[in-house]
Design a protein around this motif. Structure first.
Motif, PDB file in Angstrom:
ATOM      1  N   LEU A   1     -39.102  -5.538  15.087  1.00 34.95           N
ATOM      2  CA  LEU A   1     -37.645  -5.653  15.091  1.00 34.95           C
ATOM      3  C   LEU A   1     -37.269  -6.935  14.357  1.00 34.95           C
ATOM      4  O   LEU A   1     -37.768  -8.014  14.684  1.00 34.95           O
ATOM      5  CB  LEU A   1     -37.109  -5.695  16.528  1.00 34.95           C
ATOM      6  N   TRP A   2     -36.403  -6.802  13.365  1.00 32.68           N
ATOM      7  CA  TRP A   2     -35.981  -7.940  12.554  1.00 32.68           C
ATOM      8  C   TRP A   2     -34.602  -8.421  12.979  1.00 32.68           C
ATOM      9  O   TRP A   2     -33.768  -7.620  13.391  1.00 32.68           O
ATOM     10  CB  TRP A   2     -35.938  -7.550  11.082  1.00 32.68           C
ATOM     11  N   GLU A   3     -34.375  -9.722  12.815  1.00 37.25           N
ATOM     12  CA  GLU A   3     -33.051 -10.300  13.004  1.00 37.25           C
ATOM     13  C   GLU A   3     -32.689 -11.119  11.778  1.00 37.25           C
ATOM     14  O   GLU A   3     -33.520 -11.873  11.262  1.00 37.25           O
ATOM     15  CB  GLU A   3     -32.997 -11.184  14.250  1.00 37.25           C
ATOM     16  N   LEU A   4     -31.459 -10.937  11.332  1.00 36.20           N
ATOM     17  CA  LEU A   4     -30.896 -11.687  10.219  1.00 36.20           C
ATOM     18  C   LEU A   4     -29.728 -12.482  10.761  1.00 36.20           C
ATOM     19  O   LEU A   4     -28.761 -11.888  11.282  1.00 36.20           O
ATOM     20  CB  LEU A   4     -30.443 -10.733   9.112  1.00 36.20           C
TER      21      LEU A   4
ATOM     22  N   PHE B   1     -31.286  -6.459  12.314  1.00 34.36           N
ATOM     23  CA  PHE B   1     -31.321  -5.944  10.950  1.00 34.36           C
ATOM     24  C   PHE B   1     -32.142  -4.664  10.996  1.00 34.36           C
ATOM     25  O   PHE B   1     -33.358  -4.663  10.818  1.00 34.36           O
ATOM     26  CB  PHE B   1     -31.949  -6.973   9.996  1.00 34.36           C
ATOM     27  N   ASN B   2     -31.472  -3.559  11.279  1.00 32.72           N
ATOM     28  CA  ASN B   2     -32.148  -2.287  11.547  1.00 32.72           C
ATOM     29  C   ASN B   2     -32.758  -1.627  10.324  1.00 32.72           C
ATOM     30  O   ASN B   2     -33.638  -0.776  10.451  1.00 32.72           O
ATOM     31  CB  ASN B   2     -31.180  -1.316  12.232  1.00 32.72           C
TER      32      ASN B   2
ATOM     33  N   SER C   1     -35.875 -13.788  11.534  1.00 35.02           N
ATOM     34  CA  SER C   1     -36.924 -13.834  12.558  1.00 35.02           C
ATOM     35  C   SER C   1     -37.324 -12.393  12.870  1.00 35.02           C
ATOM     36  O   SER C   1     -36.635 -11.452  12.478  1.00 35.02           O
ATOM     37  CB  SER C   1     -36.449 -14.556  13.821  1.00 35.02           C
ATOM     38  N   ALA C   2     -38.455 -12.242  13.546  1.00 31.72           N
ATOM     39  CA  ALA C   2     -38.938 -10.901  13.888  1.00 31.72           C
ATOM     40  C   ALA C   2     -39.588 -10.925  15.261  1.00 31.72           C
ATOM     41  O   ALA C   2     -40.058 -11.969  15.726  1.00 31.72           O
ATOM     42  CB  ALA C   2     -39.932 -10.412  12.842  1.00 31.72           C
TER      43      ALA C   2
ATOM     44  N   THR D   1     -41.613 -14.367  16.208  1.00 31.88           N
ATOM     45  CA  THR D   1     -41.950 -15.295  15.136  1.00 31.88           C
ATOM     46  C   THR D   1     -41.048 -16.519  15.268  1.00 31.88           C
ATOM     47  O   THR D   1     -39.978 -16.431  15.872  1.00 31.88           O
ATOM     48  CB  THR D   1     -41.676 -14.689  13.751  1.00 31.88           C
ATOM     49  N   PRO D   2     -41.439 -17.627  14.680  1.00 27.18           N
ATOM     50  CA  PRO D   2     -40.455 -18.690  14.494  1.00 27.18           C
ATOM     51  C   PRO D   2     -39.460 -18.196  13.438  1.00 27.18           C
ATOM     52  O   PRO D   2     -39.749 -17.236  12.713  1.00 27.18           O
ATOM     53  CB  PRO D   2     -41.285 -19.865  13.974  1.00 27.18           C
ATOM     54  N   SER D   3     -38.313 -18.809  13.334  1.00 27.27           N
ATOM     55  CA  SER D   3     -37.355 -18.391  12.304  1.00 27.27           C
ATOM     56  C   SER D   3     -37.748 -19.008  10.962  1.00 27.27           C
ATOM     57  O   SER D   3     -38.449 -20.014  10.897  1.00 27.27           O
ATOM     58  CB  SER D   3     -35.936 -18.790  12.693  1.00 27.27           C
ATOM     59  N   ILE D   4     -37.281 -18.359   9.902  1.00 25.94           N
ATOM     60  CA  ILE D   4     -37.517 -18.853   8.544  1.00 25.94           C
ATOM     61  C   ILE D   4     -36.189 -18.783   7.801  1.00 25.94           C
ATOM     62  O   ILE D   4     -35.432 -17.814   7.961  1.00 25.94           O
ATOM     63  CB  ILE D   4     -38.622 -18.029   7.840  1.00 25.94           C
TER      64      ILE D   4
END
Length: 170
Positions: A48-51, A56-57, A77-78, A94-97
């Motif tokens: 699962l991704w986040e923007l 972020f589907n 992040s994911a 994950t940590p954010s990037i």
């Protein structure tokens, strides 16, 4: 009672982004090391991704984000979990990037004179592009005379005739 085999859920170690620093033109991915104390193989995974902290589907269950979805300043992040055929692991974050600025590209450079006289000032013209949409600023112009940098002319777009002599190569 029973004496059946008990499954231990799998886990994830070393969850990271590759590359570890990204710019607008980079594809990037999440990678991890699968671990299962029972020795079970990884059967499936979910991503699962986040923007910017929102889901972020579009890239759900993909390990990679193509550069076409990135812009300077975005934070990604994911969350990942894995399946051993019996149980899902917990979610691992994950940590954010943050997407960094891409460097501009010089598209063309031209001089006002291909052959000049010592009485001619020579103008430098150039075009540049920037995938982030940044306008040109702080451009670095360096003039070389006979292969040697003339630091007194750094940043000057017009080479004055008073700085030239016959036979020099600029």
């Amino acid at each position: 009672v029973g004496g059946g085999i008990v499954n231990t859920p799998p886990s994830i170690q070393n969850i990271v982004f590759t590359p570890s620093s990204i710019v607008t033109t980079d594809d990037f991915s999440v990678s991890y090391v699968y671990n299962d104390d029972d020795g079970d193989a990884e059967v499936d995974s979910e991503v699962l991704w986040e923007l910017n902290s929102a889901p972020f589907n579009y890239a759900e269950n993909s390990l990679m984000i193509p550069s076409m979805f990135t812009e300077k300043g975005q934070t990604w992040s994911a969350k990942v979990r894995v399946y051993d055929g019996t149980e899902w692991s917990t979610w691992f974050n994950t940590p954010s990037i943050t997407v960094q600025n891409s460097l501009p590209v010089t598209e063309s450079i031209s001089l006002s004179h291909a052959v000049a006289k010592t009485t001619d000032s020579i103008a430098l013209e150039y075009t540049m592009s920037d995938i982030d949409g940044d306008s040109a600023s702080n451009s670095q112009i360096t003039w070389l005379r006979d292969g040697v940098v003339r630091s007194s002319l750094n940043g000057v777009a017009i080479l004055p005739s008073s700085s030239t002599s016959k036979g020099e190569v600029w």
